[in-house]
Design a protein around this motif. Structure first.
Motif, mmCIF file in Angstrom:
data_model
loop_
_atom_site.group_PDB
_atom_site.id
_atom_site.type_symbol
_atom_site.label_atom_id
_atom_site.label_comp_id
_atom_site.label_asym_id
_atom_site.label_seq_id
_atom_site.Cartn_x
_atom_site.Cartn_y
_atom_site.Cartn_z
ATOM 1 N N TRP A 106 -5.719 1.934 -14.493
ATOM 2 C CA TRP A 106 -5.589 2.099 -13.095
ATOM 3 C C TRP A 106 -5.511 0.491 -12.497
ATOM 4 C CZ3 TRP A 106 -8.623 0.948 -8.656
ATOM 5 C CH2 TRP A 106 -10.084 0.680 -9.151
ATOM 6 N N LEU A 107 -6.402 -0.191 -12.710
ATOM 7 C CA LEU A 107 -6.475 -1.513 -12.506
ATOM 8 C C LEU A 107 -5.142 -2.306 -12.852
ATOM 9 C CD1 LEU A 107 -10.043 -2.788 -12.887
ATOM 10 C CD2 LEU A 107 -8.915 -2.361 -10.662
ATOM 11 N N ASP A 108 -4.901 -2.258 -14.144
ATOM 12 C CA ASP A 108 -3.644 -2.966 -14.879
ATOM 13 C C ASP A 108 -2.553 -2.562 -14.188
ATOM 14 O OD1 ASP A 108 -5.411 -4.092 -16.722
ATOM 15 O OD2 ASP A 108 -5.106 -2.720 -18.300
ATOM 16 N N LEU A 109 -2.320 -1.376 -13.842
ATOM 17 C CA LEU A 109 -1.059 -0.774 -13.056
ATOM 18 C C LEU A 109 -1.012 -1.233 -11.442
ATOM 19 C CD1 LEU A 109 -1.392 2.996 -13.895
ATOM 20 C CD2 LEU A 109 0.587 1.280 -14.609
ATOM 21 N N LEU A 110 -2.318 -1.553 -10.944
ATOM 22 C CA LEU A 110 -2.028 -2.261 -9.613
ATOM 23 C C LEU A 110 -1.733 -3.601 -9.710
ATOM 24 C CD1 LEU A 110 -4.872 -0.272 -7.793
ATOM 25 C CD2 LEU A 110 -2.422 -0.094 -7.364
ATOM 26 N N LEU A 111 -2.391 -4.269 -10.891
ATOM 27 C CA LEU A 111 -2.048 -5.653 -11.175
ATOM 28 C C LEU A 111 -0.673 -6.179 -11.517
ATOM 29 C CD1 LEU A 111 -5.623 -6.717 -12.551
ATOM 30 C CD2 LEU A 111 -4.586 -7.587 -10.435
ATOM 31 N N ALA A 112 -0.148 -5.274 -12.138
ATOM 32 C CA ALA A 112 1.251 -5.708 -13.068
ATOM 33 C C ALA A 112 2.143 -6.304 -11.836
ATOM 34 C CB ALA A 112 1.865 -4.320 -13.635
ATOM 35 N N PRO A 113 2.413 -5.778 -10.818
ATOM 36 C CA PRO A 113 3.429 -6.357 -9.956
ATOM 37 C C PRO A 113 3.023 -7.651 -9.184
ATOM 38 C CG PRO A 113 3.154 -3.940 -9.254
ATOM 39 C CD PRO A 113 2.105 -4.471 -10.274
ATOM 40 N N MET A 114 1.636 -7.867 -9.521
ATOM 41 C CA MET A 114 0.944 -8.998 -8.902
ATOM 42 C C MET A 114 1.573 -10.532 -9.815
ATOM 43 S SD MET A 114 -0.677 -8.581 -6.110
ATOM 44 C CE MET A 114 -1.346 -7.375 -5.136
ATOM 45 N N SER A 115 2.184 -10.151 -10.817
ATOM 46 C CA SER A 115 2.747 -11.185 -11.762
ATOM 47 C C SER A 115 3.734 -12.198 -10.970
ATOM 48 C CB SER A 115 2.989 -10.688 -12.805
ATOM 49 O OG SER A 115 4.182 -9.753 -12.736
ATOM 50 N N ASP A 116 4.203 -11.153 -9.906
ATOM 51 C CA ASP A 116 5.351 -12.084 -8.950
ATOM 52 C C ASP A 116 4.477 -12.574 -7.967
ATOM 53 O OD1 ASP A 116 7.152 -12.654 -6.851
ATOM 54 O OD2 ASP A 116 8.156 -11.079 -7.097
ATOM 55 N N PRO A 117 4.399 -14.000 -7.769
ATOM 56 C CA PRO A 117 3.373 -14.616 -6.819
ATOM 57 C C PRO A 117 3.772 -13.986 -5.296
ATOM 58 C CG PRO A 117 4.803 -16.254 -7.929
ATOM 59 C CD PRO A 117 5.039 -14.975 -8.452
ATOM 60 N N GLN A 118 4.858 -13.451 -5.013
ATOM 61 C CA GLN A 118 5.285 -13.138 -3.525
ATOM 62 C C GLN A 118 4.655 -11.548 -3.359
ATOM 63 O OE1 GLN A 118 5.883 -16.318 -2.458
ATOM 64 N NE2 GLN A 118 6.633 -14.893 -0.946
ATOM 65 N N VAL A 119 4.441 -10.936 -4.401
ATOM 66 C CA VAL A 119 4.112 -9.596 -4.240
ATOM 67 C C VAL A 119 2.490 -9.687 -3.636
ATOM 68 C CG1 VAL A 119 3.046 -7.441 -5.170
ATOM 69 C CG2 VAL A 119 5.349 -8.466 -5.767
ATOM 70 N N GLY A 120 2.157 -9.064 -2.638
ATOM 71 C CA GLY A 120 0.943 -9.131 -1.840
ATOM 72 C C GLY A 120 0.340 -8.091 -1.616
ATOM 73 N N ILE A 121 0.895 -6.840 -1.817
ATOM 74 C CA ILE A 121 0.346 -5.395 -1.756
ATOM 75 C C ILE A 121 1.058 -4.722 -2.725
ATOM 76 C CG2 ILE A 121 -0.162 -3.552 -0.292
ATOM 77 C CD1 ILE A 121 0.388 -5.365 2.092
ATOM 78 N N THR A 122 0.215 -3.868 -3.531
ATOM 79 C CA THR A 122 0.483 -2.550 -4.452
ATOM 80 C C THR A 122 -0.132 -1.444 -4.078
ATOM 81 O OG1 THR A 122 -0.993 -3.178 -6.324
ATOM 82 C CG2 THR A 122 1.230 -4.342 -6.110
ATOM 83 N N GLY A 123 0.346 -0.393 -4.536
ATOM 84 C CA GLY A 123 -0.399 0.860 -4.206
ATOM 85 C C GLY A 123 0.313 1.942 -5.062
ATOM 86 N N VAL A 124 -0.257 3.198 -4.800
ATOM 87 C CA VAL A 124 0.192 4.215 -5.844
ATOM 88 C C VAL A 124 0.873 5.257 -5.192
ATOM 89 C CG1 VAL A 124 -1.862 4.196 -7.090
ATOM 90 C CG2 VAL A 124 -1.892 5.617 -4.933
ATOM 91 N N GLN A 125 1.224 5.274 -3.775
ATOM 92 C CA GLN A 125 2.107 6.035 -2.963
ATOM 93 C C GLN A 125 2.737 5.390 -1.709
ATOM 94 O OE1 GLN A 125 0.370 9.890 -1.969
ATOM 95 N NE2 GLN A 125 2.273 10.536 -1.473
ATOM 96 N N LYS A 126 4.034 5.422 -1.541
ATOM 97 C CA LYS A 126 4.789 5.167 -0.401
ATOM 98 C C LYS A 126 4.919 6.347 0.639
ATOM 99 C CE LYS A 126 7.637 1.703 -2.408
ATOM 100 N NZ LYS A 126 9.145 1.206 -2.575
ATOM 101 N N LEU A 127 5.033 6.295 1.670
ATOM 102 C CA LEU A 127 5.604 7.309 2.715
ATOM 103 C C LEU A 127 6.632 6.703 3.522
ATOM 104 C CD1 LEU A 127 2.340 9.642 3.785
ATOM 105 C CD2 LEU A 127 4.422 10.167 2.412
ATOM 106 N N TRP A 128 7.245 7.501 4.372
ATOM 107 C CA TRP A 128 8.398 7.174 5.307
ATOM 108 C C TRP A 128 7.768 7.500 6.849
ATOM 109 C CZ3 TRP A 128 12.764 4.670 5.871
ATOM 110 C CH2 TRP A 128 13.208 4.912 7.269
ATOM 111 N N ASP A 129 7.856 6.425 7.592
ATOM 112 C CA ASP A 129 7.145 6.484 8.871
ATOM 113 C C ASP A 129 8.417 6.786 9.940
ATOM 114 O OD1 ASP A 129 4.910 6.744 10.979
ATOM 115 O OD2 ASP A 129 6.132 5.022 11.859
ATOM 116 N N GLU A 130 8.624 7.884 10.371
ATOM 117 C CA GLU A 130 9.491 8.076 11.466
ATOM 118 C C GLU A 130 9.740 7.281 12.533
ATOM 119 O OE1 GLU A 130 13.262 9.414 12.334
ATOM 120 O OE2 GLU A 130 12.224 10.041 10.582
ATOM 121 N N SER A 131 8.545 7.008 13.127
ATOM 122 C CA SER A 131 8.224 6.120 14.357
ATOM 123 C C SER A 131 8.789 4.825 14.127
ATOM 124 C CB SER A 131 6.980 6.363 15.007
ATOM 125 O OG SER A 131 6.170 5.638 14.148
ATOM 126 N N CYS A 132 8.717 4.301 12.810
ATOM 127 C CA CYS A 132 9.082 2.786 12.625
ATOM 128 C C CYS A 132 10.632 2.720 11.884
ATOM 129 C CB CYS A 132 8.045 2.089 11.685
ATOM 130 S SG CYS A 132 6.375 1.872 12.193
#
Length: 179
Positions: A106-132
């Motif tokens: 689980w840690l390795d999956l969250l850390l993997a995208p961080m190999s790109d120094p411009q990635v600041g946040i990773t997570g397991v689920q995205k959602l759509w916010d209608e107001s934004c």
């Protein structure tokens, strides 16, 4: 190996916290993470018994009043910075339980995208916010680079208990971070 602190805000959910911590202990090497539990409300002694994890560095912050998710996370990250000085922080809800997996996956999956120094946040689920009219990462299980956390100034406590993950993703993007 990267330094990661898992911040777990908990409010009157001792049984959920127990299951969450048991799953972390089962699927995480103690040398990979430190833990900060921000307990607000509930029985102090009961919380201390729950967080007695052998081999893990654990700091418990106790507050008798309800803090709300954003403030509890901000308090937890400040404690993490003071005691553990992590490169990354994981915000993990107290009702999250890691599923059967190889240790540290689980840690390795969250850390993997961080190999790109411009990635600041990773997570397991995205959602759509209608107001934004935009997607965002839900912060029930999200990793933030500490540089990103500092850049956005933590979570917005003025929103109550909704939208702090949306605004954090928006603020990170404004500052050039990817998520």
């Amino acid at each position: 190996m990267s330094k990661v602190t898992v911040v777990i805000p908990t409010y009157l959910n001792t049984s959920g916290l127990q299951k969450c911590l048991e799953s972390i202990a089962k699927y995480t090497s103690p040398d990979r993470v430190s833990l900060v539990v921000v307990a607000n409300g509930g029985d102090h002694a009961e919380i201390n018994n729950v967080v007695d994890l052998q081999g893990f560095q654990v700091d418990v912050r106790w507050y008798s009043e309800p803090l709300g998710f954003a403030r509890a996370c901000n308090v937890g990250v400040q404690a993490a910075k003071r005691f553990f000085n992590p490169e990354y922080v994981v915000l993990l809800n107290d009702d999250c339980v890691l599923l059967d997996q190889p240790k540290d996956q689980w840690l390795d999956l969250l850390l993997a995208p961080m190999s790109d120094p411009q990635v600041g946040i990773t997570g397991v689920q995205k959602l759509w916010d209608e107001s934004c009219k935009r997607e965002f990462l839900i912060f029930f299980c999200a990793m933030l680079r500490m540089k990103t956390w500092d850049d956005i100034g933590g979570l917005d406590e003025s929103l109550g208990s909704f939208g702090e993950d949306i605004t954090a993703c928006i603020e990170a993007e404004k500052r050039g971070w990817k998520w």
